[in-house]
Write a protein that holds these residues in place. Structure first.
Motif, PDB file in Angstrom:
ATOM      1  N   ALA A 168       0.838  -1.201   0.000  1.00  0.00           N
ATOM      2  CA  ALA A 168       0.000   0.000   0.000  1.00  0.00           C
ATOM      3  C   ALA A 168       0.874   1.252   0.000  1.00  0.00           C
ATOM      4  O   ALA A 168       0.583   2.215  -0.730  1.00  0.00           O
ATOM      5  N   ALA A 169       1.934   1.266   0.773  1.00  0.00           N
ATOM      6  CA  ALA A 169       2.835   2.417   0.810  1.00  0.00           C
ATOM      7  C   ALA A 169       3.530   2.597  -0.539  1.00  0.00           C
ATOM      8  O   ALA A 169       3.676   3.720  -1.035  1.00  0.00           O
ATOM      9  N   TYR A 170       3.920   1.494  -1.150  1.00  0.00           N
ATOM     10  CA  TYR A 170       4.587   1.564  -2.453  1.00  0.00           C
ATOM     11  C   TYR A 170       3.649   2.145  -3.515  1.00  0.00           C
ATOM     12  O   TYR A 170       4.013   3.047  -4.251  1.00  0.00           O
ATOM     13  N   PHE A 171       2.413   1.618  -3.579  1.00  0.00           N
ATOM     14  CA  PHE A 171       1.482   2.093  -4.596  1.00  0.00           C
ATOM     15  C   PHE A 171       1.032   3.521  -4.314  1.00  0.00           C
ATOM     16  O   PHE A 171       0.753   4.276  -5.243  1.00  0.00           O
ATOM     17  N   ALA A 172       0.984   3.922  -3.041  1.00  0.00           N
ATOM     18  CA  ALA A 172       0.622   5.300  -2.708  1.00  0.00           C
ATOM     19  C   ALA A 172       1.718   6.253  -3.179  1.00  0.00           C
ATOM     20  O   ALA A 172       1.419   7.332  -3.693  1.00  0.00           O
ATOM     21  N   SER A 173       2.962   5.831  -3.038  1.00  0.00           N
ATOM     22  CA  SER A 173       4.065   6.694  -3.504  1.00  0.00           C
ATOM     23  C   SER A 173       4.136   6.735  -5.018  1.00  0.00           C
ATOM     24  O   SER A 173       4.576   7.731  -5.594  1.00  0.00           O
ATOM     25  N   GLN A 174       3.712   5.689  -5.715  1.00  0.00           N
ATOM     26  CA  GLN A 174       3.723   5.638  -7.181  1.00  0.00           C
ATOM     27  C   GLN A 174       2.635   6.525  -7.775  1.00  0.00           C
ATOM     28  O   GLN A 174       2.798   7.060  -8.880  1.00  0.00           O
ATOM     29  N   SER A 175       1.527   6.690  -7.093  1.00  0.00           N
ATOM     30  CA  SER A 175       0.412   7.464  -7.652  1.00  0.00           C
ATOM     31  C   SER A 175       0.638   8.967  -7.530  1.00  0.00           C
ATOM     32  O   SER A 175      -0.061   9.721  -8.150  1.00  0.00           O
ATOM     33  N   GLU A 176       1.587   9.378  -6.727  1.00  0.00           N
ATOM     34  CA  GLU A 176       1.835  10.824  -6.555  1.00  0.00           C
ATOM     35  C   GLU A 176       2.624  11.411  -7.675  1.00  0.00           C
ATOM     36  O   GLU A 176       3.275  11.010  -8.472  1.00  0.00           O
TER      37      GLU A 176
END
Length: 92
Positions: free
Chosen positions: A84-92
Motif C-alpha cells: 500500500a505504501a509503495y502504490f501510494a508513492s507511485q500514484s503521486e
C-alpha cells in the motif's frame, strides 16, 4: 530389551493396583514383570489425571496452531502495508 505389547486391560489393571489399591510402582512392576518406566507411562495415560493431561495436550496443540496462524497473518499484513505504501508513492 523386549518390545512386548500388553493389552489395554492389563495396563488399566496395573494402574488400578497403583492408584486404587495403594501398591507402590516398584511392587507392581516386579509382580507383573514390567519396568517402572512403563508403569509410570501407563499411570500418566490411564490414571485419574489422564483426562486432564489429554485436555492440556489438546490446549497446547491449539495454542501452537493459533500462534502459527497469527505469525502467518501478521506477515501477510506487513506485506500488504508495504504494498500500500509503495502504490501510494507511485500514484503521486
Amino acid at each position: 530389551m523386549s518390545n512386548k505389547r500388553y493389552p489395554e486391560e492389563f495396563k488399566r489393571e496395573a494402574v488400578r493396583q497403583i492408584t486404587d489399591r495403594g501398591y507402590s510402582v516398584a511392587d507392581v512392576a516386579s509382580r507383573l514383570g514390567v519396568t517402572t518406566h512403563s508403569l509410570y507411562a501407563w499411570v500418566k495415560k490411564y490414571g485419574p489425571a489422564a483426562e486432564q493431561h489429554r485436555v492440556e495436550a489438546d490446549d497446547q496443540a491449539e495454542i501452537r496452531r493459533l500462534q502459527k496462524e497469527l505469525k502467518r497473518v501478521t506477515e501477510e499484513r506487513d506485506i500488504l502495508k508495504k504494498a500500500a505504501a509503495y502504490f501510494a508513492s507511485q500514484s503521486e
